[in-house]
Design an enzyme around this catalytic site. Structure first.
Site, PDB file in Angstrom:
ATOM      1  CG  ASP A  19      -1.764   1.190   1.384  1.00  0.00           C
ATOM      2  OD1 ASP A  19      -2.427   1.559   0.396  1.00  0.00           O
ATOM      3  OD2 ASP A  19      -1.770   1.789   2.470  1.00  0.00           O
ATOM      4  CG  ASP A  21      -2.066   7.364   0.552  1.00  0.00           C
ATOM      5  OD1 ASP A  21      -1.142   8.133   0.231  1.00  0.00           O
ATOM      6  OD2 ASP A  21      -3.070   7.183  -0.157  1.00  0.00           O
ATOM      7  CG  ASP A 178      -1.839   2.095   6.609  1.00  0.00           C
ATOM      8  OD1 ASP A 178      -2.041   1.865   5.402  1.00  0.00           O
ATOM      9  OD2 ASP A 178      -2.298   3.086   7.192  1.00  0.00           O
TER      10      ASP A 178
END
Length: 228
Positions: A19, A21, A178
């Site tokens: 990922d 961001d 995250d």
């Protein structure tokens, strides 16, 4: 899953899909500033860093819908107009981003160890590609993809296409992120998952998703994916 079984699976991984961001880079300041430029244009209240943090994860359009006042957010056409403005205004702020400490070194070592590295984000595709090129070595990632007209995470379509394009089976791929969205995407795709505890979601939220592995800092990934 028992530790030894997990270690064996991770050691046989070929493709690591990250990922962006909150995982590779802290982009929250730029997103917040872009959101607030759009909110101001329509006379809506500015959103705090924490409010924007909680709205991230399901794509830019959903970010904007969650950031708008509740009544306005019910108007699908209006949400589309505000999103279109945000998509343009974010160009002024998206560079307000930085790579997490230890991440650049970690990625370099993983590539040296023979792992293929890719990026898959629900951020707009053009900005994902621009940020990946600006923040990292251009030769680091074999694939970089963001939000297009294809289904976004947690739909497994795009990660499965990534694997197929490289001639890999899902079980040879690991998704690293995250948020709940990243872990659920991995499960939907039949891939393994690593939950990152330094990003935009709480430790409790990540642990509740039962990722195959959780890590507290980028350098921990070097223990998860050893030299082969």
């Amino acid at each position: 899953m028992r530790q030894k079984e997990t270690e064996k699976i991770m050691r046989t991984a070929a493709l690591l899909i990250f990922d962006l961001d909150g995982t590779l880079a802290d982009t929250l300041e730029g997103i917040r500033d872009g959101v607030n430029l759009a909110m101001e244009r329509y006379g809506y209240p500015r959103r705090s860093t924490e409010e924007v943090r909680c709205a991230i994860g399901n794509g830019a359009r959903e970010l904007i819908r969650r950031s708008m006042p509740k009544e306005a957010a019910r108007d699908t056409e209006l949400v589309g107009r505000v999103f279109a403005d945000y998509d343009r205004l974010y160009e002024q702020t998206f560079r307000h981003s930085h790579v997490y400490e230890g991440m650049a070194e970690t990625l370099a070592v993983l590539k040296e160890r023979g792992y293929l590295l890719a990026v898959l984000s629900n951020k707009q595709d053009a900005y994902v590609k621009d940020l990946a090129a600006e923040l990292f070595d251009r030769e680091l990632f074999c694939l970089v993809a963001g939000q297009t007209d294809l289904p976004k995470k947690p739909d497994p379509a795009v990660p499965l296409r990534m694997a197929q394009s490289l001639g890999l089976a899902p079980e040879q791929c690991v998704m690293i992120g995250d948020s709940e969205v990243d872990i659920r995407t991995a499960k939907n795709a039949g891939m393994r998952s690593v939950g990152c505890l330094w990003g935009y979601r709480s430790r409790e939220a990540i642990l509740a998703e039962n990722a195959d592995v959780t890590v507290s800092k980028p350098l921990d990934l070097l223990s998860v994916f050893p030299a082969r």
